[in-house]
Design a protein around this motif. Structure first.
Motif, PDB file in Angstrom:
ATOM      1  N   HIS A 129       0.826  -1.200   0.000  1.00  0.00           N
ATOM      2  CA  HIS A 129       0.000   0.000   0.000  1.00  0.00           C
ATOM      3  C   HIS A 129       0.864   1.255   0.000  1.00  0.00           C
ATOM      4  N   PRO A 179      -3.688  11.649  -0.396  1.00  0.00           N
ATOM      5  CA  PRO A 179      -4.506  10.818  -1.281  1.00  0.00           C
ATOM      6  C   PRO A 179      -3.733  10.458  -2.549  1.00  0.00           C
ATOM      7  N   GLU A 180      -4.032   9.282  -3.090  1.00  0.00           N
ATOM      8  CA  GLU A 180      -3.386   8.857  -4.329  1.00  0.00           C
ATOM      9  C   GLU A 180      -3.668   9.876  -5.430  1.00  0.00           C
ATOM     10  N   VAL A 239     -13.022  12.711   4.073  1.00  0.00           N
ATOM     11  CA  VAL A 239     -12.399  11.535   3.455  1.00  0.00           C
ATOM     12  C   VAL A 239     -13.210  10.280   3.752  1.00  0.00           C
ATOM     13  N   PHE A 240     -13.724  10.187   4.989  1.00  0.00           N
ATOM     14  CA  PHE A 240     -14.504   9.019   5.409  1.00  0.00           C
ATOM     15  C   PHE A 240     -15.873   9.516   5.865  1.00  0.00           C
ATOM     16  N   ALA A 267     -14.902   1.382   5.317  1.00  0.00           N
ATOM     17  CA  ALA A 267     -14.293   2.487   4.577  1.00  0.00           C
ATOM     18  C   ALA A 267     -12.894   2.766   5.105  1.00  0.00           C
ATOM     19  N   GLY A 298     -10.541   0.312   3.808  1.00  0.00           N
ATOM     20  CA  GLY A 298     -10.425   0.256   2.356  1.00  0.00           C
ATOM     21  C   GLY A 298      -9.749   1.451   1.731  1.00  0.00           C
ATOM     22  N   ASN A 299      -9.296   2.407   2.546  1.00  0.00           N
ATOM     23  CA  ASN A 299      -8.735   3.636   1.989  1.00  0.00           C
ATOM     24  C   ASN A 299      -7.530   4.113   2.794  1.00  0.00           C
ATOM     25  N   THR A 300      -6.611   4.768   2.112  1.00  0.00           N
ATOM     26  CA  THR A 300      -5.448   5.445   2.688  1.00  0.00           C
ATOM     27  C   THR A 300      -4.692   4.524   3.642  1.00  0.00           C
ATOM     28  N   SER A 316      -6.102   1.680   6.005  1.00  0.00           N
ATOM     29  CA  SER A 316      -6.379   0.328   5.499  1.00  0.00           C
ATOM     30  C   SER A 316      -5.422  -0.704   6.075  1.00  0.00           C
TER      31      SER A 316
END
Length: 613
Positions: free
Chosen positions: A190, A228-229, A337-338, A382, A385-387, A390
C-alpha cells in the motif's frame, strides 16, 4: 519563508538554543542511534555530530524531536496549510471569510516545483560506501538511510504531477549487496511507489529512482505525509516549505532538489535480494526478506552536506512527532475523506497500524428502540479500504450518538471503558481473515498476511465492568498472576508459547472454557494473556504495545462461551487475547548495555549532554 536546506534549519535551531554540537568522536554503529533515542526521550535538543568515526560527513539528529520544534520549523506556513486543508473541507469558507484565506493563493503557487539548471546538489560526487553507515540497533543487517525521500515518477505519465515521494527503507551496506553498486529498497504494501513499479514492469522497463537525503525540512515531512493517491508529495512540500522547491535534473535521470544534501540516483531492474534485519517502529526487528535492489548510477552531495537521521523503535520515538503533527494538519479532514467518521486515532503506543480507534455516526435506523452497529460497520469498512488506515489490524469504533460531550477516542482509558460497557460480544466482533496486513507486523500467518477485527459498539450499556479479580477464579496449571489492569480488563501470565504459525492453541481453548463457570467473569469482557503480566499491566503504553503488536485477531482470540454460527464468531461472556510472544515472532529490540554506558558518559558532568540526559 521556510528553510531552503538543512544548514539553514540547523542554524536557526542553534540560534534558538535548540541544537547541541557534539565534537567528541562517536560511532554510527549503534552508538549514535542510542544517543539520539536517549536525547529524544529526555525532550532534548537537536544534535549535530561533527566527528563521526570513519566518515567525513557530519550527522544531525532529533531535528523533529519535539512538538514545539516541529511547529517552530514550519511556523511561517502551518497556519496557511491548515487553512488550505479547511478549504478542501468547506470551499465556501473562502467566500464567507476571505480575509482568513488571503495567503491561500500564494501557498497554492508555492506548490509548483521550479525547474533550475544547476544547484548545490551537483557540486560533488561520491560513493555509497563513503556515506554515513547508520546501524540503529545491534542486530541490524547493515547501514541504513532512515530519513530518505524516495522519489519516482509514473512511467506512463512522467513529470511532477504523477510523482511519488515516500519514506521507504534504504539499506546501504551488508547482506549480499555489491558495494557501491547496489542498495536495498524496502517498500511495504500500500505504498505509492508500488504503482509506479508495477507500471514499469508492465512496460518492460527499469524504474528510475532517486533517494534524497536532507534539503528543505518540508521535503522530509512531505515524504511521510499520507496524501490521497494522485496528489504529489512534492506539491505539499512546496506549500509547507513556503517556496517553490527548485529541482535540477540528473543527466538521463529524474529531477532532484537543488538544495538537497545528498542524492542517490539509480534504477530498479527486476532483481531482489535479502534486506534486513532492521529494528523497526513496532519495537521489534523486521527480519530479512527479499526486496527490490536499486542499482546505483551516481551519488551526489553538496559542499556543506549534513546527513539527517533518526532511529525508530518501540514508540514513542521521533517519528511519533511526525504523526502528531500530521494529525494536527488533517484531523478536520477526516469526515470529508470518510463519510460518517468523525474522529480517528491510530494509536502510536501500539505501533500505529496495529490499533485504530474511531468514532462514527450510527444513523441508519434512527427510529429503532435500541441502536446497534450498522452504519458503524460501513464506516469501519471504509477505514479499512482507503489510505493508510487500510493497514489497521484492530479497529475499535463507537457511535458518536452514545458518547458524552467532550468524550474522544484520544482519551484511551475512557474510550476502552465506553467500548467494553456497550459492545455485544455475541454480535459486534467482525473478522476479516487471510487478508493483507502491515509488512512490519509479524503476528500474522505469513509476511503481509493475517487478519483484521472490527470491534464495534453502539446502543445502551450492556454490562458493568469489574475492578476486582473474581474470588472464585482458579487458574489452570501454568497460568498465574491475574491482575486487573483497568475496569473490565484482566491480564494474566501464561506459559511460553510453543505452537507453529497459523495454528490456534488448544490450551487457550481450554483456558477460555475454564472461565465459563467463574462467577463474575462477565465483568471482564477483555482478558489478555501475556508473558509478563506485571509488565503488561504496568501502564497503558505497555498494555497497548503487548496486546496489539503480539496478537493476530483470528488466530489469537478465544471466547469464554465462544461459538460460531453461520460463519459468525462471538463469545457469550468475554474474549481472551493471546498476547504472548509467539515462536514465529520477530525478537523485541534490546539496547546494548555497553553502548548505553558510553551514552551515560556523555551525560556525565563535563560531557556534551550533561543536564540533557
Amino acid at each position: 519563508m521556510g528553510y531552503k536546506n538543512t544548514r539553514e534549519c540547523l542554524e536557526a535551531l542553534e540560534a534558538r538554543g535548540e541544537l547541541v554540537r557534539i565534537d567528541k568522536s562517536v560511532d554510527a554503529n549503534v552508538e549514535i542511534g542510542a544517543i539520539q533515542r536517549r536525547v529524544f526521550r529526555a525532550g532534548g535538543p537537536a544534535l549535530l555530530f561533527n566527528n563521526v568515526k570513519g566518515c567525513r560527513f557530519p550527522m544531525a539528529a532529533n531535528i523533529f524531536g519535539t512538538r514545539d520544534r516541529m511547529r517552530f520549523l514550519f511556523r511561517d506556513t502551518v497556519d496557511t496549510v491548515e487553512r488550505l486543508m479547511k478549504l478542501k473541507l468547506s470551499p465556501m469558507e473562502a467566500f464567507k471569510r476571505p480575509w482568513a484565506y488571503l495567503g491561500a493563493p500564494r501557498a497554492a503557487y508555492h506548490t509548483l516545483p521550479r525547474r533550475v539548471s544547476d544547484g548545490p546538489i551537483l557540486r560533488n560526487r561520491t560513493t555509497v560506501s563513503n556515506l554515513p553507515q547508520l546501524v540503529s540497533w545491534p542486530m541490524d543487517g547493515g547501514g541504513y538511510v532512515t530519513l530518505p525521500q524516495v522519489y519516482t515518477e509514473d512511467p506512463d505519465n512522467p513529470g511532477f504531477a504523477g510523482s511519488n515521494m515516500g519514506m521507504y527503507r534504504v539499506q546501504l551496506s551488508g547482506n549480499d549487496y555489491v558495494q557501491d553498486k547496489e542498495v536495498g529498497l524496502h517498500y511495504q504494501i500500500h505504498r505509492g511507489i508500488g504503482h509506479h513499479h508495477a507500471k514499469a514492469i508492465a512496460r518492460g522497463e527499469p524504474l528510475k529512482v532517486n533517494v534524497f537525503v536532507g534539503g528543505p525540512p518540508a521535503m522530509t515531512l512531505a515524504a511521510v505525509m499520507p496524501l490521497p493517491e494522485g496528489l504529489a508529495e512534492i506539491f505539499f512540500a512546496g506549500a509547507m516549505g513556503g517556496h517553490r522547491i527548485p529541482m535540477v535534473r540528473h543527466p538521463g535521470g529524474l529531477p532532484m532538489p537543488a538544495q538537497a544534501d545528498f542524492c542517490i540516483c539509480g534504477t530498479v531492474e527486476g532483481v531482489e535480494k535479502s534486506e534486513g534485519p532492521f529494528g523497526d517502529h513496532l519495537g521489534y526487528y523486521s527480519l530479512a526478506h527479499d526486496f527490490p535492489v536499486l542499482k546505483v548510477d551516481a551519488v551526489y552531495h553538496r559542499d556543506d552536506a549534513v546527513w539527517p537521521f533518526t532511529t525508530v523503535g518501540r514508540p514513542p520515538q521521533e517519528d511519533t512527532m511526525f504523526g502528531e503533527f500530521i494529525h494536527e494538519l488533517t484531523s478536520e479532514l477526516v469526515p470529508s475523506v470518510f463519510s460518517g467518521v468523525h474522529e480517528v486515532h491510530a494509536v502510536d503506543a501500539a505501533g500505529v497500524h496495529p490499533l485504530l480507534l474511531a468514532v462514527g455516526s450510527e444513523r441508519y435506523v434512527p427510529y429503532a428502540g435500541e441502536r446497534q452497529p450498522q452504519e458503524l460497520l460501513t464506516n469501519a469498512m471504509a477505514l479499512l479500504g482507503n489510505t493508510q488506515t487500510s493497514l489497521s489490524k484492530y479497529v475499535f469504533i463507537a457511535a458518536r450518538e452514545d458518547m458524552e460531550e467532550g468524550q474522544s477516542c484520544h482519551d484511551i482509558p475512557g474510550f476502552f471503558h465506553h467500548m467494553l460497557t456497550r459492545a455485544d460480544l455475541t454480535r459486534d466482533l467482525h473478522f476479516i481473515t487471510r487478508t493483507t496486513i502491515d509488512t512490519l507486523d509479524y503476528s500474522g500467518i505469513s509476511l503481509n498476511q493475517g487478519s483484521k477485527l472490527v470491534f464495534a459498539a453502539a446502543g445502551s450499556v450492556k454490562r458493568a465492568l469489574s475492578t476486582e479479580v473474581p474470588s472464585t477464579l482458579k487458574l489452570p496449571r501454568g497460568y498465574r498472576d491475574p491482575q486487573v489492569f483497568a475496569p473490565g480488563i484482566l491480564v494474566l501470565k501464561g506459559p511460553k508459547h510453543r505452537r507453529k504459525r497459523d495454528q490456534q492453541d488448544p490450551a487457550l481453548e481450554r483456558l477460555a472454557e475454564s472461565f465459563r463457570s467463574v462467577k463474575g467473569i462477565e465483568g471482564f469482557p477483555m482478558i489478555v494473556l501475556a508473558d509478563d503480566a506485571g509488565f503488561t499491566a504496568g501502564n497503558w503504553d505497555n498494555f497497548l504495545w503487548v496486546t496489539f503488536t503480539r496478537s493476530d485477531p483470528a488466530t489469537d482470540m478465544y471466547g469464554v462461551g465462544g461459538f460460531t454460527h453461520a460463519k459468525h464468531w462471538g463469545a457469550d461472556k468475554a474474549v481472551v487475547i493471546d498476547a504472548r510472544l509467539k515462536t514465529y515472532h520477530a525478537p523485541p529490540l534490546e539496547p546494548d548495555p555497553e553502548v548505553e554506558r558510553a551514552v551515560d558518559a556523555l551525560g556525565a558532568k563535563g560531557g556534551p549532554l550533561h543536564g540533557i540526559i
